[in-house]
Design a protein around this motif. Structure first.
Motif, mmCIF file in Angstrom:
data_model
loop_
_atom_site.group_PDB
_atom_site.id
_atom_site.type_symbol
_atom_site.label_atom_id
_atom_site.label_comp_id
_atom_site.label_asym_id
_atom_site.label_seq_id
_atom_site.Cartn_x
_atom_site.Cartn_y
_atom_site.Cartn_z
ATOM 1 N N THR A 1 1.641 20.576 81.060
ATOM 2 C CA THR A 1 0.418 20.063 81.667
ATOM 3 C C THR A 1 0.644 19.830 83.155
ATOM 4 O O THR A 1 1.775 19.594 83.598
ATOM 5 C CB THR A 1 -0.022 18.740 81.008
ATOM 6 N N PRO A 2 -0.428 19.877 83.968
ATOM 7 C CA PRO A 2 -0.267 19.587 85.403
ATOM 8 C C PRO A 2 0.316 18.204 85.659
ATOM 9 O O PRO A 2 1.123 18.027 86.576
ATOM 10 C CB PRO A 2 -1.702 19.713 85.939
ATOM 11 N N TYR A 3 -0.089 17.234 84.845
ATOM 12 C CA TYR A 3 0.445 15.882 85.014
ATOM 13 C C TYR A 3 1.961 15.872 84.804
ATOM 14 O O TYR A 3 2.706 15.267 85.585
ATOM 15 C CB TYR A 3 -0.236 14.947 84.014
ATOM 16 N N GLY A 4 2.402 16.539 83.756
ATOM 17 C CA GLY A 4 3.832 16.569 83.486
ATOM 18 C C GLY A 4 4.616 17.257 84.584
ATOM 19 O O GLY A 4 5.702 16.798 84.969
ATOM 20 N N ARG A 5 4.072 18.345 85.123
ATOM 21 C CA ARG A 5 4.795 19.043 86.188
ATOM 22 C C ARG A 5 4.851 18.208 87.464
ATOM 23 O O ARG A 5 5.859 18.205 88.178
ATOM 24 C CB ARG A 5 4.137 20.403 86.445
ATOM 25 N N LEU A 6 3.759 17.493 87.773
ATOM 26 C CA LEU A 6 3.808 16.581 88.910
ATOM 27 C C LEU A 6 4.829 15.474 88.671
ATOM 28 O O LEU A 6 5.517 15.023 89.592
ATOM 29 C CB LEU A 6 2.424 15.962 89.141
ATOM 30 N N LEU A 7 4.928 15.062 87.427
ATOM 31 C CA LEU A 7 5.882 14.018 87.072
ATOM 32 C C LEU A 7 7.316 14.485 87.309
ATOM 33 O O LEU A 7 8.174 13.703 87.735
ATOM 34 C CB LEU A 7 5.682 13.644 85.607
ATOM 35 N N LEU A 8 7.584 15.757 87.052
ATOM 36 C CA LEU A 8 8.915 16.296 87.312
ATOM 37 C C LEU A 8 9.228 16.277 88.804
ATOM 38 O O LEU A 8 10.377 16.042 89.206
ATOM 39 C CB LEU A 8 9.014 17.724 86.767
ATOM 40 N N VAL A 9 8.221 16.525 89.635
ATOM 41 C CA VAL A 9 8.423 16.421 91.079
ATOM 42 C C VAL A 9 8.778 14.985 91.449
ATOM 43 O O VAL A 9 9.676 14.725 92.264
ATOM 44 C CB VAL A 9 7.153 16.875 91.834
ATOM 45 N N LYS A 10 8.082 14.038 90.828
ATOM 46 C CA LYS A 10 8.380 12.634 91.104
ATOM 47 C C LYS A 10 9.795 12.276 90.658
ATOM 48 O O LYS A 10 10.498 11.512 91.326
ATOM 49 C CB LYS A 10 7.366 11.736 90.402
ATOM 50 N N VAL A 11 10.224 12.849 89.540
ATOM 51 C CA VAL A 11 11.577 12.589 89.055
ATOM 52 C C VAL A 11 12.601 13.018 90.100
ATOM 53 O O VAL A 11 13.559 12.288 90.398
ATOM 54 C CB VAL A 11 11.822 13.344 87.742
ATOM 55 N N ALA A 12 12.405 14.208 90.670
ATOM 56 C CA ALA A 12 13.344 14.695 91.676
ATOM 57 C C ALA A 12 13.374 13.763 92.885
ATOM 58 O O ALA A 12 14.441 13.459 93.427
ATOM 59 C CB ALA A 12 12.961 16.115 92.093
ATOM 60 N N LEU A 13 12.204 13.282 93.310
ATOM 61 C CA LEU A 13 12.151 12.379 94.454
ATOM 62 C C LEU A 13 12.830 11.050 94.148
ATOM 63 O O LEU A 13 13.540 10.490 94.993
ATOM 64 C CB LEU A 13 10.693 12.147 94.863
ATOM 65 N N VAL A 14 12.612 10.542 92.936
ATOM 66 C CA VAL A 14 13.257 9.282 92.556
ATOM 67 C C VAL A 14 14.774 9.458 92.509
ATOM 68 O O VAL A 14 15.534 8.569 92.913
ATOM 69 C CB VAL A 14 12.714 8.788 91.203
ATOM 70 N N ALA A 15 15.226 10.613 92.026
ATOM 71 C CA ALA A 15 16.667 10.867 91.989
ATOM 72 C C ALA A 15 17.258 10.833 93.392
ATOM 73 O O ALA A 15 18.309 10.232 93.637
ATOM 74 C CB ALA A 15 16.943 12.210 91.321
ATOM 75 N N VAL A 16 16.571 11.462 94.344
ATOM 76 C CA VAL A 16 17.040 11.441 95.735
ATOM 77 C C VAL A 16 17.019 10.018 96.280
ATOM 78 O O VAL A 16 17.957 9.573 96.959
ATOM 79 C CB VAL A 16 16.168 12.376 96.600
ATOM 80 N N LEU A 17 15.942 9.288 95.981
ATOM 81 C CA LEU A 17 15.808 7.924 96.494
ATOM 82 C C LEU A 17 16.895 7.007 95.946
ATOM 83 O O LEU A 17 17.471 6.188 96.676
ATOM 84 C CB LEU A 17 14.422 7.381 96.133
ATOM 85 N N VAL A 18 17.209 7.134 94.667
ATOM 86 C CA VAL A 18 18.261 6.309 94.078
ATOM 87 C C VAL A 18 19.618 6.659 94.699
ATOM 88 O O VAL A 18 20.444 5.776 94.976
ATOM 89 C CB VAL A 18 18.290 6.490 92.548
ATOM 90 N N GLY A 19 19.863 7.933 94.929
ATOM 91 C CA GLY A 19 21.114 8.320 95.577
ATOM 92 C C GLY A 19 21.237 7.745 96.973
ATOM 93 O O GLY A 19 22.296 7.227 97.364
ATOM 94 N N LEU A 20 20.149 7.826 97.749
ATOM 95 C CA LEU A 20 20.169 7.247 99.092
ATOM 96 C C LEU A 20 20.328 5.732 99.040
ATOM 97 O O LEU A 20 21.006 5.133 99.889
ATOM 98 C CB LEU A 20 18.883 7.628 99.830
#
Length: 664
Positions: free
Chosen positions: A381-400
């Motif tokens: 679903t479009p919502y799920g794919r957008l959610l995967l983008v958010k996951v990647a951003l959160v992963a970067v944010l947690v690393g930083l």
């Protein structure tokens, strides 16, 4: 000494924290995320052909919606209104159904049903479909191509929502940073400006949302933003009440901020300041929770599964997000505008951020189950794919964030104040190869070190003339003051940049803030996207209640073999328009050599096994050698029809070919 970037640890606690945060973000979606309603059924169905005009139209939705008298319109082929314009509420229990009555004596033809509503999560939804009375016909109805909530008004509304989230984060996160991490920041001008700007942004955005709400859910025309009638209607809705409540709470927040940057900042006595801190923390928590509640009570948390649990969870999610991202912005401002911020304040924020991440992870796991529900919805679903983008951003944010946490551990206590003198080396004459900036700074320091002239007393001119002193030049005095300020600023920057650990912390926090801005943008987009769980449920309901397909002709090419001489060939069949109602049928027979085959007999039948309809026999007329046709072939309803073509090539050679086709 040259500082190096901190190394990452590999302890189990760190891995668990990162995993929990990612899981929460993966399944939680945005805060707040939406749960749009969907049309799950209609009577008559989309594409249906009915023999006589129905008395009314009914629409069924997946969850509660708000509709008015003009929310359902039924239009004749000519574009004239066919309904009475009075909405009927047919909701019963968990079934959400609305309808309108039709006028009597409607002519045959294709009718258009256009509907518009506001789902329980405050988002507008709209759609249209057609059905026919007697037989399909051409229609002159032209529906607007713009989707509900789209266009210029939709764009402005989405931008304003983004600004409202940003203002909330700056206001709540900035205040939390001052009270919990850096009390001295209450008297620091950059921190005061940050919090006040957050308040102004949230207030202005709320007012704009209130004005845009009517055209956003209705006409889509920007000029209707100033329609008092539409504004009055908005105030009667749950969203309007939430926006008004937000404005009232912002009034209380203004008083809170005035006390924080006024009496609290001036208070010196430790005991009194401690009591005031407790009072401000308690009152601020209530106001912040109330502001977060205006989103939870009007959007996705109030609709769908377990709203009684979802609303407080959503409030916690919003508060944790504001404490983390707003505090991060406050730390960034402090590091760049007030480099003398104490190490203890930075460490306290590190602890606050850690707790906020834990709350986000816990609330996110619950939101995940509620909004996504399945891995298929995550990827399909479009919502799920957008959610995967958010996951990647959160992963970067947690690393930083972890890098920033390690820089915090290395941070040296800064005791140098802006007024402290420059190091002794700076007082020496510039050597060969010295940077021009340093030379300019030394020159400014030399000029600024000259004693300033005292203000000239009354009658000073004659006295100075008598003593031989030169008169004071106001322009020169102002120039010296500017040079002193420039020297102080340069000294402060040199002291700030001399600490490599502090500079590293600034860079990592700046990177965090940049990712947070993008993350908030993705979150805002998610709030206008239908969640995966809702979309999958709506798709399943539609699939079980209707098997309609796009309006297009059906074309088949089937081989046959009757077993006799010249008994092999191909049947080519077309059914136009390929949906329920009247259709034109054409059948062509080609022999094994590709030439038209003129068979003695050809018959066609349709059977809908699911409804025990048929077989419906059709005997097409011979048009030419190898070509048969039949006009006005009636298909009573959509479904999976079993098509049978019987070909006889001699008195005893005959075969029947079966093929299942989906007819809309």
């Amino acid at each position: 000494m040259t500082a190096t970037a901190p190394r990452f640890g590999t302890t189990l606690a760190r891995l668990l924290l990162v995993a929990a945060t990612l899981l929460g973000a993966l399944l939680a979606g945005a805060a707040p995320a939406s749960a749009h309603a969907a049309l799950t059924g209609s009577d008559p169905k989309d594409g249906a052909v009915v023999a006589t005009a129905p008395k009314g139209i009914t629409l069924t939705f997946s969850e509660q919606v708000a509709m008015g008298d003009d929310s359902i319109r039924v239009l004749e082929p000519s574009g004239k209104r066919a309904d009475t314009g009075e909405l009927r509420d047919l909701c019963s229990g968990s079934v959400v159904k609305y309808g309108v009555d039709l006028h009597a004596g409607l002519p045959d033809g294709t009718y258009t049903v256009a509907w518009q509503a506001v789902s329980a999560d405050s988002h507008p939804i709209a759609g249209a479909y057609t059905f026919s009375i007697g037989a399909p016909s051409k229609t002159t109805v032209a529906l607007p191509a713009q989707e509900a909530g789209g266009g210029l008004v939709g764009l402005l509304y989405d931008i304003t929502r983004y600004l409202s989230y940003a203002g909330f984060i700056l206001l709540v996160g900035g205040v939390a940073f001052v009270l919990a991490c850096w009390p001295r920041g209450a008297s620091v001008r950059p921190m005061q400006r940050l919090v006040v700007r957050g308040w102004l942004t949230l207030t202005a955005a709320t007012l704009v949302l209130l004005l845009l709400r009517s055209p956003y859910t209705g006409s889509g025309r920007l000029a209707d933003a100033f329609d008092l009638g539409g504004l009055g209607a908005v105030l009667e809705t749950r969203t309007g009440a939430a926006l008004i409540s937000r404005l009232l709470l912002l009034g209380a927040a203004a008083l809170f901020v005035a006390v924080l940057f006024g009496a609290y900042a001036r208070r010196e006595e430790t005991g009194e300041k401690k009591d005031l801190t407790f009072g401000l923390a308690a009152g601020g928590t209530v106001v912040a929770a109330g502001l977060a509640g205006t989103w939870a009570l009007s959007e996705h948390a109030s609709a769908g599964l377990q709203p009684g649990i979802a609303m407080p969870v959503d409030i916690l999610h919003l508060l944790a997000m504001a404490a983390w991202l707003g505090g991060l912005t406050s730390l960034l401002v402090a590091l760049y505008r007030e480099p003398s911020i104490e190490r203890a304040a930075v460490r306290r924020f590190s602890q606050l951020a850690f707790g906020s991440v834990l709350v986000l992870a816990a609330t996110g796991i619950y939101q995940s189950w509620r909004q996504v529900g399945s891995w298929s919805a995550l990827t399909g679903t479009p919502y799920g794919r957008l959610l995967l983008v958010k996951v990647a951003l959160v992963a970067v944010l947690v690393g930083l964030a972890w890098i920033s946490r390690r820089w915090t551990g290395r941070l040296a206590e800064t005791t140098t104040q802006p007024s402290a003198p420059l190091p002794a080396a700076d007082a020496e004459a510039p050597g060969a190869g010295e940077a021009p900036e340093a030379a300019e700074e030394r020159e400014a320091a030399r000029e600024a070190s000259e004693p300033a002239e005292a203000p000239e007393p009354t009658g000073g001119a004659p006295e100075r003339a008598a003593t031989g002193e030169a008169p004071v030049d106001p322009e020169r005095a102002a120039q010296l003051a500017r040079q002193r300020a420039a020297v102080a600023t340069a000294r402060e920057k040199r002291v700030r940049d001399a600490d490599a650990d502090r500079a590293g912390l600034r860079r990592s926090v700046l990177a965090e803030a940049g990712v947070a801005v993008v993350l908030l943008a993705v979150t805002t987009v998610l709030t206008t996207t239908e969640p995966g769980r809702t979309q999958e449920e709506a798709d399943r309901t539609k699939a079980s209640s209707s098997t309609t397909v796009p309006d297009r002709p059906i074309g088949l090419s089937l081989p046959f073999d009757t077993g006799g001489t010249n008994g092999k060939g191909t049947v080519r069949l077309s059914l136009d328009p390929g949906r329920s109602g009247a259709n034109a049928l054409h059948v062509f027979l080609d022999g094994a050599d590709g030439r038209p085959l003129d068979a003695p007999e050809l018959k066609v039948s349709f059977t809908l096994d699911a409804k025990a309809i048929g077989p419906l026999p059709i005997t097409p007329d011979r048009v030419a050698a190898g070509h048969w046709s039949a006009e006005a072939v009636q298909i009573p309803m959509p479904g999976e029809w079993r098509l049978q073509v019987t070909v006889r090539t001699s008195d005893i050679d005959q075969t029947t070919i079966d093929k299942t086709v989906k007819i809309g």
